[in-house]
Motif scaffolding. Structure first.
Motif, PDB file in Angstrom:
ATOM      1  N   ALA A   6       1.199  -1.714   0.032  1.00 36.03           N
ATOM      2  CA  ALA A   6      -0.059  -0.091  -0.078  1.00 36.03           C
ATOM      3  C   ALA A   6       0.918   1.249   0.303  1.00 36.03           C
ATOM      4  O   ALA A   6       1.666   0.918   0.780  1.00 36.03           O
ATOM      5  CB  ALA A   6      -0.690   0.306   1.109  1.00 36.03           C
ATOM      6  N   ALA A   7       0.261   2.344  -0.708  1.00 32.36           N
ATOM      7  CA  ALA A   7       1.082   3.265  -0.715  1.00 32.36           C
ATOM      8  C   ALA A   7       0.829   4.480  -0.985  1.00 32.36           C
ATOM      9  O   ALA A   7      -0.627   4.566  -1.063  1.00 32.36           O
ATOM     10  CB  ALA A   7       2.449   3.225  -1.888  1.00 32.36           C
ATOM     11  N   GLN A   8       0.929   5.981  -0.720  1.00 32.96           N
ATOM     12  CA  GLN A   8       0.234   7.271  -0.005  1.00 32.96           C
ATOM     13  C   GLN A   8      -0.427   7.096  -2.062  1.00 32.96           C
ATOM     14  O   GLN A   8      -1.365   7.969  -2.046  1.00 32.96           O
ATOM     15  CB  GLN A   8       1.092   8.151   0.103  1.00 32.96           C
ATOM     16  CG  GLN A   8       1.670   8.341   1.163  1.00 32.96           C
ATOM     17  CD  GLN A   8       2.782   9.010   1.373  1.00 32.96           C
ATOM     18  OE1 GLN A   8       3.939   9.310   0.946  1.00 32.96           O
ATOM     19  NE2 GLN A   8       2.125  10.392   2.349  1.00 32.96           N
ATOM     20  N   PRO A  20      -4.553   7.532  -5.526  1.00 34.33           N
ATOM     21  CA  PRO A  20      -4.087   8.005  -4.263  1.00 34.33           C
ATOM     22  C   PRO A  20      -4.815   6.921  -3.284  1.00 34.33           C
ATOM     23  O   PRO A  20      -5.788   6.211  -3.743  1.00 34.33           O
ATOM     24  CB  PRO A  20      -5.242   9.533  -3.807  1.00 34.33           C
ATOM     25  CG  PRO A  20      -5.715   9.954  -5.634  1.00 34.33           C
ATOM     26  CD  PRO A  20      -5.948   8.806  -6.603  1.00 34.33           C
ATOM     27  N   GLY A  21      -3.727   6.700  -2.469  1.00 39.32           N
ATOM     28  CA  GLY A  21      -4.324   5.455  -1.015  1.00 39.32           C
ATOM     29  C   GLY A  21      -4.562   4.101  -1.882  1.00 39.32           C
ATOM     30  O   GLY A  21      -4.684   3.070  -1.312  1.00 39.32           O
ATOM     31  N   GLY A  22      -3.590   4.239  -3.018  1.00 42.33           N
ATOM     32  CA  GLY A  22      -3.429   2.748  -4.029  1.00 42.33           C
ATOM     33  C   GLY A  22      -3.017   1.506  -3.220  1.00 42.33           C
ATOM     34  O   GLY A  22      -2.611   1.884  -2.887  1.00 42.33           O
ATOM     35  N   ALA A  23      -2.977   0.097  -3.952  1.00 38.24           N
ATOM     36  CA  ALA A  23      -2.537  -0.405  -3.911  1.00 38.24           C
ATOM     37  C   ALA A  23      -2.325  -1.871  -4.846  1.00 38.24           C
ATOM     38  O   ALA A  23      -3.039  -1.813  -5.356  1.00 38.24           O
ATOM     39  CB  ALA A  23      -3.059  -1.188  -2.129  1.00 38.24           C
ATOM     40  N   LEU A  56       3.887   4.642  -5.844  1.00 36.57           N
ATOM     41  CA  LEU A  56       4.856   3.387  -6.071  1.00 36.57           C
ATOM     42  C   LEU A  56       3.961   3.571  -7.201  1.00 36.57           C
ATOM     43  O   LEU A  56       3.466   3.952  -7.876  1.00 36.57           O
ATOM     44  CB  LEU A  56       3.765   1.804  -5.835  1.00 36.57           C
ATOM     45  CG  LEU A  56       4.111   1.018  -5.929  1.00 36.57           C
ATOM     46  CD1 LEU A  56       3.833   0.024  -4.607  1.00 36.57           C
ATOM     47  CD2 LEU A  56       3.084   0.213  -6.751  1.00 36.57           C
ATOM     48  N   THR A  57       5.472   2.599  -8.078  1.00 34.52           N
ATOM     49  CA  THR A  57       4.851   2.776  -9.466  1.00 34.52           C
ATOM     50  C   THR A  57       5.810   1.546 -10.659  1.00 34.52           C
ATOM     51  O   THR A  57       6.674   0.441  -9.785  1.00 34.52           O
ATOM     52  CB  THR A  57       5.908   4.352 -10.392  1.00 34.52           C
ATOM     53  OG1 THR A  57       7.887   3.381  -9.967  1.00 34.52           O
ATOM     54  CG2 THR A  57       5.998   5.388  -9.501  1.00 34.52           C
ATOM     55  N   PRO A  58       5.893   0.977 -11.645  1.00 34.29           N
ATOM     56  CA  PRO A  58       6.347   0.566 -12.461  1.00 34.29           C
ATOM     57  C   PRO A  58       8.038   0.459 -11.528  1.00 34.29           C
ATOM     58  O   PRO A  58       8.563   1.851 -12.175  1.00 34.29           O
ATOM     59  CB  PRO A  58       6.482   0.689 -13.628  1.00 34.29           C
ATOM     60  CG  PRO A  58       4.632   1.443 -13.865  1.00 34.29           C
ATOM     61  CD  PRO A  58       4.984   2.147 -12.591  1.00 34.29           C
TER      62      PRO A  58
END
Length: 214
Positions: A6-8, A20-23, A56-58
């Motif tokens: 999970a990331a901002q 936003p708030g994705g995982a 969080l990215t590729p």
């Protein structure tokens, strides 16, 4: 085992709307699902959860990796630093003076791949002629791709010389696709070029956490 990262902010790939708030839900070495953390966490309450502060990215792609790993020598800290210094050694004359064996090139490449993983790199493009170097890269978990054109000198930082961070992404994050991504200490993907790839806090390849900033 399921792991929920999970990331901002989640950026699935070029042209995708940030979440936003994705995982990212990882099952083995694949991405099982993408979506809001609250939704995925509720659906999979027994998944191990890793929370990251940042974007969080590729994972990133480095071009010219043969130059970075076969024509650049990374001194062994602390054993060689007193003699060679802490900076990478480049240039034919300086490298010839070291009289490097294939084994030393392999050790240097292992140190170089650690630097790449610490910058969110998951794949390298280049043609390796030293077997020990190719073995070190393969064992690191980094994918090896054929040489790819790129304007400018090869850099450890894939964001260097880019106009947009997404130009450095290696593919995109898709359900059913490989669990191969990175997290950077930023609040917005537009900050990534200014902060650089050394802002990486985590790198995941094949579902395994291969780098985590301490």
């Amino acid at each position: 085992m399921l792991t929920l990262h999970a990331a901002q902010l989640l950026v699935p790939g070029p042209g995708s709307a940030p979440l936003p708030g994705g995982a990212v839900l990882v099952d083995g070495d694949r991405i099982a699902r993408l979506g809001p953390y609250e939704e995925l966490g509720a659906a999979h309450p027994h998944a191990r959860t890793r929370r990251w502060q940042g974007v969080l990215t590729p994972g990133l792609l480095v071009r010219g990796a043969d130059t970075l790993l076969e024509r650049t020598y990374y001194p062994d800290d602390p054993y060689e630093v007193a003699e060679l210094g802490a900076e990478a050694v480049t240039g034919r004359e300086a490298l010839d003076a070291l009289d490097l064996t294939a084994a030393r090139w392999g050790h240097s490449a292992r140190r170089g791949t650690q630097k790449l993983l610490a910058r969110g790199v998951v794949a390298v493009a280049g043609r390796f002629s030293i077997p020990a170097v190719r073995t070190a890269v393969a064992r690191s978990g980094l994918a090896i791709l054929p040489p790819a054109p790129f304007e400018g000198p090869p850099e450890l930082d894939p964001f260097a010389g880019r106009e947009a961070a997404e130009q450095a992404f290696h593919g995109r994050l898709d359900e059913g696709g490989p669990a191969r991504f990175a997290v950077f200490a930023a609040e917005d993907p537009r900050e990534l070029l200014a902060r650089g790839a050394t802002s990486c806090v985590a790198t995941v390849i094949g579902g395994r956490l291969l780098h985590r900033r301490r």
